[in-house]
Design an enzyme around this catalytic site. Structure first.
Site, PDB file in Angstrom:
ATOM      1  N   GLN A 198      19.310 -29.706  21.833  1.00 22.54           N
ATOM      2  CA  GLN A 198      18.744 -30.718  20.926  1.00 22.54           C
ATOM      3  C   GLN A 198      19.076 -32.122  21.422  1.00 22.54           C
ATOM      4  OE1 GLN A 198      21.456 -32.007  18.526  1.00 22.54           O
ATOM      5  NE2 GLN A 198      20.256 -33.252  17.140  1.00 22.54           N
ATOM      6  N   GLY A 213       4.643 -45.619  17.961  1.00 24.08           N
ATOM      7  CA  GLY A 213       4.556 -44.199  18.348  1.00 24.08           C
ATOM      8  C   GLY A 213       4.741 -44.079  19.846  1.00 24.08           C
ATOM      9  N   ALA A 216       2.984 -39.112  15.713  1.00 27.71           N
ATOM     10  CA  ALA A 216       1.929 -39.856  16.398  1.00 27.71           C
ATOM     11  C   ALA A 216       1.056 -38.841  17.118  1.00 27.71           C
ATOM     12  CB  ALA A 216       2.544 -40.813  17.405  1.00 27.71           C
ATOM     13  N   GLU A 223      16.638 -39.813   6.647  1.00 30.72           N
ATOM     14  CA  GLU A 223      15.302 -39.565   7.200  1.00 30.72           C
ATOM     15  C   GLU A 223      15.025 -38.068   7.100  1.00 30.72           C
ATOM     16  OE1 GLU A 223      13.561 -41.051  11.217  1.00 30.72           O
ATOM     17  OE2 GLU A 223      13.867 -38.888  11.471  1.00 30.72           O
TER      18      GLU A 223
HETATM   19  P1  FAD Z   1       6.966 -51.383  19.590  1.00 28.32           P
HETATM   20  O1  FAD Z   1       7.814 -52.241  18.745  1.00 28.32           O
HETATM   21  O2  FAD Z   1       5.511 -51.656  19.633  1.00 28.32           O
HETATM   22  O3  FAD Z   1       7.537 -51.433  21.080  1.00 28.32           O
HETATM   23  C1  FAD Z   1       7.045 -50.532  22.089  1.00 28.32           C
HETATM   24  C2  FAD Z   1       7.430 -51.064  23.469  1.00 28.32           C
HETATM   25  O4  FAD Z   1       6.672 -52.254  23.730  1.00 28.32           O
HETATM   26  C3  FAD Z   1       8.893 -51.470  23.598  1.00 28.32           C
HETATM   27  O5  FAD Z   1       9.303 -51.198  24.914  1.00 28.32           O
HETATM   28  C4  FAD Z   1       8.866 -52.976  23.341  1.00 28.32           C
HETATM   29  O6  FAD Z   1       9.994 -53.587  23.938  1.00 28.32           O
HETATM   30  C5  FAD Z   1       7.548 -53.356  23.995  1.00 28.32           C
HETATM   31  N1  FAD Z   1       6.895 -54.538  23.388  1.00 28.32           N
HETATM   32  C6  FAD Z   1       6.792 -54.828  22.079  1.00 28.32           C
HETATM   33  N2  FAD Z   1       6.072 -55.957  21.903  1.00 28.32           N
HETATM   34  C7  FAD Z   1       5.709 -56.378  23.135  1.00 28.32           C
HETATM   35  C8  FAD Z   1       4.932 -57.471  23.647  1.00 28.32           C
HETATM   36  N3  FAD Z   1       4.388 -58.372  22.822  1.00 28.32           N
HETATM   37  N4  FAD Z   1       4.762 -57.586  24.987  1.00 28.32           N
HETATM   38  C9  FAD Z   1       5.292 -56.665  25.842  1.00 28.32           C
HETATM   39  N5  FAD Z   1       6.025 -55.602  25.422  1.00 28.32           N
HETATM   40  C10 FAD Z   1       6.222 -55.459  24.100  1.00 28.32           C
HETATM   41  N6  FAD Z   1       7.713 -41.956  16.348  1.00 28.32           N
HETATM   42  C11 FAD Z   1       6.791 -41.200  15.731  1.00 28.32           C
HETATM   43  O7  FAD Z   1       5.847 -40.728  16.376  1.00 28.32           O
HETATM   44  N7  FAD Z   1       6.858 -40.938  14.392  1.00 28.32           N
HETATM   45  C12 FAD Z   1       7.852 -41.432  13.620  1.00 28.32           C
HETATM   46  O8  FAD Z   1       7.884 -41.186  12.403  1.00 28.32           O
HETATM   47  C13 FAD Z   1       8.866 -42.229  14.229  1.00 28.32           C
HETATM   48  N8  FAD Z   1       9.868 -42.762  13.515  1.00 28.32           N
HETATM   49  C14 FAD Z   1      10.795 -43.572  14.125  1.00 28.32           C
HETATM   50  C15 FAD Z   1      11.801 -44.161  13.351  1.00 28.32           C
HETATM   51  C16 FAD Z   1      12.751 -44.976  13.939  1.00 28.32           C
HETATM   52  C17 FAD Z   1      13.840 -45.604  13.091  1.00 28.32           C
HETATM   53  C18 FAD Z   1      12.716 -45.217  15.353  1.00 28.32           C
HETATM   54  C19 FAD Z   1      13.755 -46.093  16.001  1.00 28.32           C
HETATM   55  C20 FAD Z   1      11.704 -44.648  16.123  1.00 28.32           C
HETATM   56  C21 FAD Z   1      10.739 -43.824  15.529  1.00 28.32           C
HETATM   57  N9  FAD Z   1       9.699 -43.242  16.265  1.00 28.32           N
HETATM   58  C22 FAD Z   1       8.760 -42.475  15.646  1.00 28.32           C
HETATM   59  C23 FAD Z   1       9.641 -43.432  17.706  1.00 28.32           C
HETATM   60  C24 FAD Z   1       8.792 -44.665  18.095  1.00 28.32           C
HETATM   61  O9  FAD Z   1       7.455 -44.436  17.747  1.00 28.32           O
HETATM   62  C25 FAD Z   1       8.945 -44.877  19.600  1.00 28.32           C
HETATM   63  O10 FAD Z   1      10.248 -45.302  19.892  1.00 28.32           O
HETATM   64  C26 FAD Z   1       7.901 -45.746  20.270  1.00 28.32           C
HETATM   65  O11 FAD Z   1       8.008 -45.548  21.687  1.00 28.32           O
HETATM   66  C27 FAD Z   1       8.066 -47.232  20.015  1.00 28.32           C
HETATM   67  O12 FAD Z   1       7.722 -47.543  18.741  1.00 28.32           O
HETATM   68  P2  FAD Z   1       7.954 -49.047  18.176  1.00 28.32           P
HETATM   69  O13 FAD Z   1       7.310 -49.100  16.880  1.00 28.32           O
HETATM   70  O14 FAD Z   1       9.377 -49.415  18.291  1.00 28.32           O
HETATM   71  O15 FAD Z   1       7.114 -49.852  19.261  1.00 28.32           O
END
Ligand code: FAD
Length: 291
Positions: A218, A113, A55, A21
């Site tokens: 960090q 995000g 984000a 990454e």
């Molecule tokens: P989601 O999958 O939407 O989940 C968010 C929350 O909602 C979780 O607690 C989940 O359990 C809950 N949830 C999901 N679906 C439901 C539902 N139907 N009903 C109720 N609750 C639900 N952030 C950035 O800003 N930029 C990046 O480039 C970036 N890259 C990343 C790369 C990786 C590999 C990882 C692991 C994280 C990255 N992040 C990044 C951080 C990420 O945006 C955050 O962790 C964010 O808080 C959650 O994103 P998600 O897509 O997992 O969310």
């Protein structure tokens, strides 16, 4: 190349993909500095490189697609462009998708995000999307190969690991064809999670995200942001090298390499190194994995 094809051929050859990454460098000349960083990372021969996006509009988010495209075109290495949907309206997301298509992006990591905090540019902005799963079908319809994020210790907003895995399954059902995990420092967390995911019907590859600790500051920032736990061997190393930043950094890289070797020996689907744009981190990981 599509990431699902990379995992498919890896399954046939028995050689799990190793990926990196990187983030768009901050400040001016982002593309030039990204080309320099990406060029160095590409010489190490990763199976793909993913490029983060910020984000909420900060940190050169507009360059993600351009950098992902440059990695593919200039260095002939497959790439994944991250895309967050938090704080976007349907129109804004469509425009973002159009930009990704125009740049020639093939693979997208669909993310919600983090929620914007008071004072950030996106705080209070209207959002048509609550979860990453909602944008996956849209991206699939546009022809992208789509991945999503997975959380071996559960997502920070979700207390229940089983529920976190149910939410992961929703992303697979929506069309995600691979997952990349959040960082973790204790491989046992991943093995427990992989077992739960398997029982919940997750069949797509899950690649393990590993980040070396570089400094106490960090790592504290990281764990507070994402809720990953610090096991006692890491805390002891942080204490041991508290006043020796150089040795602490090396200890962090060595620890990450030991994690990667153990994961590879357990036959995981893939290893994804959070390089923080540091080529020495990526090189050490490749050497540890015999690549
Ligand atoms: P989601 O999958 O939407 O989940 C968010 C929350 O909602 C979780 O607690 C989940 O359990 C809950 N949830 C999901 N679906 C439901 C539902 N139907 N009903 C109720 N609750 C639900 N952030 C950035 O800003 N930029 C990046 O480039 C970036 N890259 C990343 C790369 C990786 C590999 C990882 C692991 C994280 C990255 N992040 C990044 C951080 C990420 O945006 C955050 O962790 C964010 O808080 C959650 O994103 P998600 O897509 O997992 O969310």
């Amino acid at each position: 190349m599509r990431i699902d094809s990379i995992f498919e051929s890896a399954r046939e050859t028995g050689k799990p993909p190793v990926s990196f990454e990187m983030f768009p460098p901050k400040g001016e000349l982002t593309l030039d500095r990204a080309r320099e960083a990406a060029g160095e990372l590409c010489t190490l021969g990763p199976d793909f490189i993913s490029v983060t996006c910020s984000a909420g509009g900060g940190g050169n988010f507009g360059q993600t697609a351009a950098i992902a495209s440059m990695i593919q075109e200039d260095f002939e290495v497959s790439s994944v462009a991250h895309l967050t949907c938090m704080s976007l309206t349907q129109e804004q997301l469509s425009a973002r998708i159009a930009d990704y298509r125009a740049a020639g992006v093939e693979n997208v990591l669909a993310l919600r995000g983090d929620k914007p905090v008071p004072g950030s540019p996106a705080y209070g902005a209207p959002s048509d999307y609550a979860y990453a799963a909602e944008i996956i079908p849209l991206l699939r319809e546009e022809g992208f190969c789509v991945g999503a994020a997975a959380y071996p210790e559960g997502h920070i907003e979700c207390d229940d690991l089983a529920l976190s895995v149910e939410h992961l399954k929703l992303k697979q059902d929506a069309g995600a064809s691979f997952f990349v995990t959040q960082l973790f420092f204790d491989n046992e967390h991943f093995y427990r999670f992989a077992d739960l995911a398997d029982k919940a019907g997750i069949t797509v590859p899950i690649t393990c995200g590993i980040m070396p600790f570089m400094s106490r500051k960090q790592i504290s920032r990281m764990v507070f942001m994402c809720g990953a736990s610090l096991p006692s061997p890491v805390i002891k190393l942080l204490a041991k090298y508290e006043s020796d930043p150089q040795s602490l950094r090396q200890a962090g890289i060595d620890y990450a390499c030991r994690q990667l070797i153990d994961l590879a020996n357990h036959g995981v689907d893939g290893c994804h190194v959070y390089t923080m744009n540091r080529v020495d981190v990526a090189r050490a990981a490749m050497e540890a994995l015999g690549r």
